[in-house]
Motif scaffolding. Structure first.
Motif, PDB file in Angstrom:
ATOM      1  N   TRP A  93       0.830  -1.197   0.000  1.00 37.11           N
ATOM      2  CA  TRP A  93       0.000   0.000   0.000  1.00 37.11           C
ATOM      3  C   TRP A  93       0.869   1.254   0.000  1.00 37.11           C
ATOM      4  O   TRP A  93       1.915   1.291   0.638  1.00 37.11           O
ATOM      5  CB  TRP A  93      -0.881   0.042   1.250  1.00 37.11           C
ATOM      6  CG  TRP A  93      -2.125  -0.782   1.175  1.00 37.11           C
ATOM      7  CD1 TRP A  93      -2.239  -2.127   1.416  1.00 37.11           C
ATOM      8  CD2 TRP A  93      -3.445  -0.323   0.854  1.00 37.11           C
ATOM      9  NE1 TRP A  93      -3.537  -2.532   1.268  1.00 37.11           N
ATOM     10  CE2 TRP A  93      -4.311  -1.441   0.926  1.00 37.11           C
ATOM     11  CE3 TRP A  93      -3.983   0.921   0.533  1.00 37.11           C
ATOM     12  CZ2 TRP A  93      -5.674  -1.356   0.678  1.00 37.11           C
ATOM     13  CZ3 TRP A  93      -5.350   1.005   0.279  1.00 37.11           C
ATOM     14  CH2 TRP A  93      -6.179  -0.118   0.349  1.00 37.11           C
ATOM     15  N   ALA A  94       0.414   2.298  -0.695  1.00 33.63           N
ATOM     16  CA  ALA A  94       0.992   3.633  -0.534  1.00 33.63           C
ATOM     17  C   ALA A  94       0.364   4.258   0.707  1.00 33.63           C
ATOM     18  O   ALA A  94      -0.819   4.045   1.000  1.00 33.63           O
ATOM     19  CB  ALA A  94       0.717   4.490  -1.764  1.00 33.63           C
ATOM     20  N   LEU A 135       1.403   5.449  -7.029  1.00 34.06           N
ATOM     21  CA  LEU A 135       2.081   6.652  -6.549  1.00 34.06           C
ATOM     22  C   LEU A 135       1.483   7.914  -7.157  1.00 34.06           C
ATOM     23  O   LEU A 135       1.526   8.978  -6.561  1.00 34.06           O
ATOM     24  CB  LEU A 135       3.577   6.568  -6.858  1.00 34.06           C
ATOM     25  CG  LEU A 135       4.350   5.456  -6.129  1.00 34.06           C
ATOM     26  CD1 LEU A 135       5.814   5.486  -6.524  1.00 34.06           C
ATOM     27  CD2 LEU A 135       4.210   5.581  -4.616  1.00 34.06           C
ATOM     28  N   ILE A 136       0.929   7.784  -8.356  1.00 34.60           N
ATOM     29  CA  ILE A 136       0.206   8.897  -8.970  1.00 34.60           C
ATOM     30  C   ILE A 136      -1.279   8.563  -8.813  1.00 34.60           C
ATOM     31  O   ILE A 136      -1.988   8.256  -9.774  1.00 34.60           O
ATOM     32  CB  ILE A 136       0.622   9.089 -10.441  1.00 34.60           C
ATOM     33  CG1 ILE A 136       2.140   9.186 -10.557  1.00 34.60           C
ATOM     34  CG2 ILE A 136       0.000  10.358 -11.017  1.00 34.60           C
ATOM     35  CD1 ILE A 136       2.648   9.299 -11.968  1.00 34.60           C
ATOM     36  N   ASP A 137      -1.723   8.587  -7.571  1.00 34.06           N
ATOM     37  CA  ASP A 137      -3.048   8.065  -7.241  1.00 34.06           C
ATOM     38  C   ASP A 137      -4.172   8.923  -7.790  1.00 34.06           C
ATOM     39  O   ASP A 137      -5.254   8.425  -8.110  1.00 34.06           O
ATOM     40  CB  ASP A 137      -3.185   7.917  -5.726  1.00 34.06           C
ATOM     41  CG  ASP A 137      -2.847   9.203  -4.995  1.00 34.06           C
ATOM     42  OD1 ASP A 137      -3.747  10.013  -4.775  1.00 34.06           O
ATOM     43  OD2 ASP A 137      -1.664   9.388  -4.655  1.00 34.06           O
ATOM     44  N   ALA A 173      11.097  14.242  -8.097  1.00 33.88           N
ATOM     45  CA  ALA A 173      11.750  12.942  -8.255  1.00 33.88           C
ATOM     46  C   ALA A 173      10.948  11.812  -7.630  1.00 33.88           C
ATOM     47  O   ALA A 173      11.140  10.642  -7.973  1.00 33.88           O
ATOM     48  CB  ALA A 173      13.154  12.980  -7.648  1.00 33.88           C
ATOM     49  N   ARG A 174      10.032  12.152  -6.726  1.00 33.57           N
ATOM     50  CA  ARG A 174       9.216  11.126  -6.080  1.00 33.57           C
ATOM     51  C   ARG A 174       8.427  10.306  -7.097  1.00 33.57           C
ATOM     52  O   ARG A 174       8.245   9.098  -6.934  1.00 33.57           O
ATOM     53  CB  ARG A 174       8.261  11.801  -5.097  1.00 33.57           C
ATOM     54  CG  ARG A 174       7.255  10.879  -4.447  1.00 33.57           C
ATOM     55  CD  ARG A 174       6.519  11.594  -3.337  1.00 33.57           C
ATOM     56  NE  ARG A 174       5.772  12.734  -3.823  1.00 33.57           N
ATOM     57  CZ  ARG A 174       4.436  12.760  -3.947  1.00 33.57           C
ATOM     58  NH1 ARG A 174       3.731  11.699  -3.610  1.00 33.57           N
ATOM     59  NH2 ARG A 174       3.826  13.841  -4.367  1.00 33.57           N
ATOM     60  N   SER A 175       7.957  10.944  -8.173  1.00 28.15           N
ATOM     61  CA  SER A 175       7.093  10.220  -9.106  1.00 28.15           C
ATOM     62  C   SER A 175       7.389  10.489 -10.575  1.00 28.15           C
ATOM     63  O   SER A 175       6.644  10.042 -11.438  1.00 28.15           O
ATOM     64  CB  SER A 175       5.622  10.573  -8.826  1.00 28.15           C
ATOM     65  OG  SER A 175       5.412  11.965  -8.976  1.00 28.15           O
ATOM     66  N   ALA A 176       8.478  11.198 -10.885  1.00 25.79           N
ATOM     67  CA  ALA A 176       8.738  11.574 -12.281  1.00 25.79           C
ATOM     68  C   ALA A 176       8.937  10.351 -13.167  1.00 25.79           C
ATOM     69  O   ALA A 176       8.395  10.273 -14.278  1.00 25.79           O
ATOM     70  CB  ALA A 176       9.962  12.485 -12.358  1.00 25.79           C
ATOM     71  N   ARG A 228      11.673   2.882  -5.471  1.00 24.69           N
ATOM     72  CA  ARG A 228      10.611   3.382  -6.344  1.00 24.69           C
ATOM     73  C   ARG A 228      10.241   4.811  -5.990  1.00 24.69           C
ATOM     74  O   ARG A 228       9.998   5.639  -6.862  1.00 24.69           O
ATOM     75  CB  ARG A 228       9.404   2.456  -6.194  1.00 24.69           C
ATOM     76  CG  ARG A 228       8.230   2.766  -7.096  1.00 24.69           C
ATOM     77  CD  ARG A 228       7.149   1.723  -6.882  1.00 24.69           C
ATOM     78  NE  ARG A 228       5.929   2.041  -7.598  1.00 24.69           N
ATOM     79  CZ  ARG A 228       4.717   1.759  -7.151  1.00 24.69           C
ATOM     80  NH1 ARG A 228       4.579   1.159  -5.992  1.00 24.69           N
ATOM     81  NH2 ARG A 228       3.649   2.065  -7.853  1.00 24.69           N
ATOM     82  N   SER A 229      10.170   5.106  -4.692  1.00 19.65           N
ATOM     83  CA  SER A 229       9.808   6.451  -4.260  1.00 19.65           C
ATOM     84  C   SER A 229      10.238   6.660  -2.823  1.00 19.65           C
ATOM     85  O   SER A 229      10.324   5.703  -2.041  1.00 19.65           O
ATOM     86  CB  SER A 229       8.295   6.672  -4.390  1.00 19.65           C
ATOM     87  OG  SER A 229       7.928   7.962  -3.967  1.00 19.65           O
ATOM     88  N   LEU A 230      10.500   7.925  -2.479  1.00 20.02           N
ATOM     89  CA  LEU A 230      10.794   8.330  -1.110  1.00 20.02           C
ATOM     90  C   LEU A 230       9.851   9.469  -0.752  1.00 20.02           C
ATOM     91  O   LEU A 230       9.790  10.479  -1.459  1.00 20.02           O
ATOM     92  CB  LEU A 230      12.247   8.816  -0.973  1.00 20.02           C
ATOM     93  CG  LEU A 230      13.356   7.784  -1.042  1.00 20.02           C
ATOM     94  CD1 LEU A 230      14.700   8.473  -1.165  1.00 20.02           C
ATOM     95  CD2 LEU A 230      13.348   6.896   0.199  1.00 20.02           C
ATOM     96  N   TRP A 231       9.100   9.319   0.371  1.00 20.58           N
ATOM     97  CA  TRP A 231       8.193  10.393   0.752  1.00 20.58           C
ATOM     98  C   TRP A 231       7.767  10.217   2.197  1.00 20.58           C
ATOM     99  O   TRP A 231       7.447   9.112   2.623  1.00 20.58           O
ATOM    100  CB  TRP A 231       6.957  10.394  -0.146  1.00 20.58           C
ATOM    101  CG  TRP A 231       6.145  11.658  -0.039  1.00 20.58           C
ATOM    102  CD1 TRP A 231       4.878  11.787   0.436  1.00 20.58           C
ATOM    103  CD2 TRP A 231       6.555  12.979  -0.430  1.00 20.58           C
ATOM    104  NE1 TRP A 231       4.463  13.095   0.354  1.00 20.58           N
ATOM    105  CE2 TRP A 231       5.475  13.851  -0.168  1.00 20.58           C
ATOM    106  CE3 TRP A 231       7.724  13.500  -0.977  1.00 20.58           C
ATOM    107  CZ2 TRP A 231       5.532  15.231  -0.418  1.00 20.58           C
ATOM    108  CZ3 TRP A 231       7.789  14.862  -1.227  1.00 20.58           C
ATOM    109  CH2 TRP A 231       6.694  15.707  -0.961  1.00 20.58           C
TER     110      TRP A 231
END
Length: 373
Positions: A113-114, A229-231, A271-274, A363-366
């Motif tokens: 899950w995100a 991630l691009i919900d 950069a989180r979702s590019a 994949r992502s950092l947030w």
């Protein structure tokens, strides 16, 4: 040879075709026609008992109060649920001070899950109203914004209405990069197409989304997009595939409280979702790099060659014209348009940074969470 003067004009054709082609696209993605501003003040406060607000919040103690105060100024009967997503600060304590706000202690994040979607899934059980507002914890609504949202929904006959927040511009980096972010978003997701009936075109801005509760259940949200991630755009796509209507636009009445201010903070946001935006495709990344080179760097180089100077200048003029509506909407001087090649170069570098993270296994950092590739 590239640098031979008699052939230089041939190299000017790609940027000319790119920029004039953009200006001539029938759906005009560079224009700012789709926007919604707060409703004018009325003698009677708006009745909002048909609406529940879900706010996922993780370490937002410094802004959540302003967000909740903004909601209380919208009208009467509004239900607000804050899902405290394992915060390590006073987010829950601050939120609980506001009358009519229910605070839920979020459970640990399950695998797959995100974080934001898991928080919303926990809050969804609290919704008993026909409409749900998905609002980020760092977004404040100006008075009259919720009545305007509901009126837009009725006018459009849409089951999903989203607004892109006005990003704070407090530094040179903000002014250089944040309007460009909106400009590129509108090119990637043309609002005129997304707001039409075509199911293949969908767009959304996740900070502020008004959605019919029955439509959420119909598409299986948030379970059906739990690792997205691009919900926002994913949810809009599911709504449209279900045969429902969406509308997306900009607003100055939906204000982001997130302070960027530095190149590093903007880099982290992008950069989180590019690379996710490019489908994690190296081929697409290389193609985008080639397009950026032809669009921005090539016409600047060709200004040095008399045979190509006119075409190169024309391409740069078309580039500037395409950016003017965005600058005008955000009340910025047109001269910022001359810096668009610099902004583009920085965004391309951020996209490569996003790809490098992915290739290294992230994949992502947030918000202190790392999502594995």
């Amino acid at each position: 040879m590239f640098w031979q003067a008699h052939a230089a004009w041939l190299w000017a054709l790609p940027p000319v075709l790119i920029w004039f082609g953009l200006l001539l696209l029938p759906w005009l993605p560079w224009r700012v026609r789709e926007h919604l501003e707060p409703a004018p003040p009325s003698a009677e406060p708006a009745r909002l008992d048909q609406l529940t607000v879900l706010i996922p919040a993780r370490n937002e103690a410094d802004v959540i109060g302003q967000t909740l105060a903004g909601l209380q100024a919208q009208g009467t009967g509004l239900r607000v649920v804050v899902i405290d997503d394992q915060s390590t600060d006073a987010t829950a304590e601050v939120a609980s001070r506001y009358e009519g706000v229910k605070v839920i202690s979020g459970k640990p994040l399950p695998k797959g899950w995100a974080g934001k979607l898991w928080a919303l899934e926990q809050g969804r059980a609290e919704v008993q109203t026909p409409w749900t507002l998905l609002l980020d914890a760092d977004i404040v609504l100006q008075p009259g914004m919720l009545p305007a949202l509901l009126a837009k929904q009725r006018a459009q006959g849409a089951q999903f209405v989203s607004l892109m927040a006005d990003l704070r511009r407090t530094s040179t980096w903000d002014r250089l990069l944040l309007p460009t972010f909106v400009y590129y978003f509108k090119l990637l997701y043309p609002f005129a197409l997304a707001n039409g009936r075509w199911r293949w075109a969908a767009a959304a801005a996740g900070g502020c989304i008004l959605v019919e509760t029955a439509a959420l259940r119909r598409v299986g949200a948030f379970e059906s997009l739990r690792d997205a991630l691009i919900d926002d755009c994913t949810l809009a796509r599911q709504i449209k595939r279900a045969g429902l209507r969406t509308w997306t636009g900009l607003s100055r009445g939906v204000i982001s409280l997130r302070p960027y201010g530095t190149l590093g903070s903007i880099h982290d946001m992008v950069a989180r979702s590019a690379f996710t935006q490019l489908g994690y495709s190296t081929v697409v990344l290389l193609l985008v790099s080639l397009i950026f080179a032809a669009s921005y760097w090539l016409p600047l180089l060709l200004l040095a060659f008399p045979a190509a100077r006119g075409l190169a200048a024309g391409a740069l003029l078309a580039m500037w014209v395409s950016y003017l509506p965005t600058l005008r909407y955000y009340r910025m001087t047109p001269w910022w348009g001359l810096a668009l090649p610099l902004s583009a170069s920085l965004y391309l570098a951020m996209t490569w940074s996003s790809a490098i993270r992915y290739w290294r296994g992230t994949r992502s950092l947030w918000k202190g969470r790392s999502y594995e590739a």
